[in-house]
Design a protein around this motif. Structure first.
Motif, PDB file in Angstrom:
ATOM      1  N   UNK A  62      18.236  -0.693  74.199  1.00 27.23           N
ATOM      2  CA  UNK A  62      19.501  -0.627  74.923  1.00 27.23           C
ATOM      3  C   UNK A  62      19.538   0.527  75.921  1.00 27.23           C
ATOM      4  N   UNK A  63      18.852   1.611  75.613  1.00 29.79           N
ATOM      5  CA  UNK A  63      18.765   2.717  76.560  1.00 29.79           C
ATOM      6  C   UNK A  63      18.061   2.272  77.829  1.00 29.79           C
ATOM      7  N   UNK A  64      16.993   1.497  77.661  1.00 33.93           N
ATOM      8  CA  UNK A  64      16.260   0.977  78.810  1.00 33.93           C
ATOM      9  C   UNK A  64      17.118   0.025  79.640  1.00 33.93           C
ATOM     10  N   UNK A  65      18.008  -0.737  78.962  1.00 36.84           N
ATOM     11  CA  UNK A  65      18.821  -1.742  79.645  1.00 36.84           C
ATOM     12  C   UNK A  65      20.106  -1.160  80.233  1.00 36.84           C
ATOM     13  N   UNK A  66      20.372   0.135  79.998  1.00 38.37           N
ATOM     14  CA  UNK A  66      21.590   0.748  80.516  1.00 38.37           C
ATOM     15  C   UNK A  66      22.831   0.422  79.713  1.00 38.37           C
ATOM     16  N   UNK A  67      22.647  -0.062  78.470  1.00 39.42           N
ATOM     17  CA  UNK A  67      23.778  -0.330  77.573  1.00 39.42           C
ATOM     18  C   UNK A  67      23.962   0.895  76.684  1.00 39.42           C
ATOM     19  N   UNK A  68      24.544   1.939  77.266  1.00 47.35           N
ATOM     20  CA  UNK A  68      24.551   3.237  76.609  1.00 47.35           C
ATOM     21  C   UNK A  68      25.442   3.283  75.373  1.00 47.35           C
ATOM     22  N   UNK A  69      26.578   2.586  75.430  1.00 46.27           N
ATOM     23  CA  UNK A  69      27.452   2.566  74.251  1.00 46.27           C
ATOM     24  C   UNK A  69      26.751   1.865  73.095  1.00 46.27           C
ATOM     25  N   UNK A  70      26.073   0.765  73.388  1.00 49.64           N
ATOM     26  CA  UNK A  70      25.349   0.062  72.334  1.00 49.64           C
ATOM     27  C   UNK A  70      24.196   0.901  71.797  1.00 49.64           C
ATOM     28  N   UNK A  71      23.548   1.672  72.665  1.00 48.09           N
ATOM     29  CA  UNK A  71      22.469   2.553  72.213  1.00 48.09           C
ATOM     30  C   UNK A  71      23.019   3.636  71.291  1.00 48.09           C
ATOM     31  N   UNK A  72      24.117   4.274  71.699  1.00 48.65           N
ATOM     32  CA  UNK A  72      24.735   5.290  70.856  1.00 48.65           C
ATOM     33  C   UNK A  72      25.278   4.704  69.570  1.00 48.65           C
ATOM     34  N   UNK A  73      25.726   3.455  69.650  1.00 51.52           N
ATOM     35  CA  UNK A  73      26.255   2.778  68.472  1.00 51.52           C
ATOM     36  C   UNK A  73      25.209   2.671  67.373  1.00 51.52           C
ATOM     37  N   UNK A  74      23.949   2.525  67.757  1.00 48.67           N
ATOM     38  CA  UNK A  74      22.898   2.394  66.754  1.00 48.67           C
ATOM     39  C   UNK A  74      22.776   3.649  65.883  1.00 48.67           C
ATOM     40  N   UNK A  75      23.017   4.812  66.482  1.00 53.64           N
ATOM     41  CA  UNK A  75      22.984   6.066  65.715  1.00 53.64           C
ATOM     42  C   UNK A  75      24.112   6.064  64.685  1.00 53.64           C
ATOM     43  N   UNK A 135      28.746  -2.757  82.995  1.00 54.17           N
ATOM     44  CA  UNK A 135      29.625  -3.566  82.130  1.00 54.17           C
ATOM     45  C   UNK A 135      30.376  -2.660  81.151  1.00 54.17           C
ATOM     46  N   UNK A 136      31.113  -1.667  81.643  1.00 52.08           N
ATOM     47  CA  UNK A 136      31.723  -0.681  80.742  1.00 52.08           C
ATOM     48  C   UNK A 136      32.680  -1.280  79.717  1.00 52.08           C
ATOM     49  N   UNK A 137      33.549  -2.214  80.146  1.00 50.94           N
ATOM     50  CA  UNK A 137      34.518  -2.770  79.204  1.00 50.94           C
ATOM     51  C   UNK A 137      33.827  -3.591  78.120  1.00 50.94           C
ATOM     52  N   UNK A 138      32.921  -4.469  78.507  1.00 50.01           N
ATOM     53  CA  UNK A 138      32.274  -5.345  77.536  1.00 50.01           C
ATOM     54  C   UNK A 138      31.376  -4.561  76.592  1.00 50.01           C
ATOM     55  N   UNK A 139      30.715  -3.532  77.119  1.00 52.18           N
ATOM     56  CA  UNK A 139      29.900  -2.657  76.281  1.00 52.18           C
ATOM     57  C   UNK A 139      30.784  -1.941  75.265  1.00 52.18           C
ATOM     58  N   UNK A 170      30.650 -12.254  72.321  1.00 52.11           N
ATOM     59  CA  UNK A 170      30.559 -11.452  73.541  1.00 52.11           C
ATOM     60  C   UNK A 170      29.121 -11.016  73.792  1.00 52.11           C
ATOM     61  N   UNK A 171      28.399 -10.664  72.725  1.00 47.59           N
ATOM     62  CA  UNK A 171      27.037 -10.173  72.871  1.00 47.59           C
ATOM     63  C   UNK A 171      26.110 -11.191  73.537  1.00 47.59           C
TER      64      UNK A 171
END
Length: 217
Positions: A62-75, A135-139, A170-171
């Protein structure tokens, strides 16, 4: 040797779907994610360590794809997985070491929905102003839904499956939009497993309540 050097082989393309390369990271995330949901549906304790491995793969993806909220969510997921692992083995109460399936209470729904709305709004603003997310809202929305569902999973709340299904709806198009086609396909599979999990947990709850009625009679 740097961390980037160690992770570089996982980022190499393994094959191509719709002219888009699919990396080892996405393939391993696909496999571990599917196995994790299947184990959750069966209430198998091994879902937690498998889920942690899945989270680590998705941090990178997700970090590579620019989905930063989803990347942080994994932590956050990793932290919750440790909590859920402990709860499933110690949360059954006196005389039981197994946590039973229960319904979500009205109080839990109140604060879950409140936290979900506030979290979605706050994350949307953060991602819009502090990152290059397209995609800030959807992320943000999928992040909030996933956290709500994970809490329910940790506590074995039946309605957690409905929250996962809502997130997956949504995903699937979100990841396809980001050209993560294998991950998008994975979440179609997740929805199927969620339906099976919902049916299994509903049956378990129904049987347990019937036994309680018989015991009280």
């Amino acid at each position: 040797m740097s961390l980037a050097t160690l992770l570089e082989p996982l980022q190499r393309p393994l094959f191509t779907i719709l002219d888009t390369p699919v990396s080892w990271t996405e393939v391993l995330g696909f496999g571990s994610g599917a196995l994790c949901v299947w184990l959750v549906a069966r209430q198998h304790l091994a879902n937690w360590p498998i889920g942690i491995a899945n989270n680590l793969f998705f941090v990178l993806l997700f970090t590579q794809a620019g989905l930063y909220a989803d990347a942080g969510l994994q932590i956050v997921f990793i932290t919750l997985a440790v909590y859920g692992w402990w709860t499933w083995t110690h949360g059954g109460g006196p005389g039981s070491d197994v946590l039973p399936v229960r319904r979500t209470t009205r109080t839990e729904w109140t604060w879950l929905l409140t936290a979900g709305v506030v979290g979605t709004l706050a994350l949307t603003l953060l991602l819009d102003r502090a990152t290059d997310s397209t995609v800030p809202f959807w992320d943000a929305l999928t992040t909030a839904l996933s956290l709500m569902a994970t809490y329910g999973q940790c506590r074995k709340r039946l309605e957690s499956w409905w929250l996962w299904i809502a997130a997956d709806v949504v995903y699937v198009p979100l990841y396809a939009y980001k050209e993560l086609y294998l991950t998008s396909l994975l979440y179609v599979g997740f929805m199927t497993l969620c339906v099976l999990g919902l049916r299994g947990w509903t049956k378990d709850l129904t049987v347990r309540r019937a036994l309680q009625v018989e015991a009280a009679a």
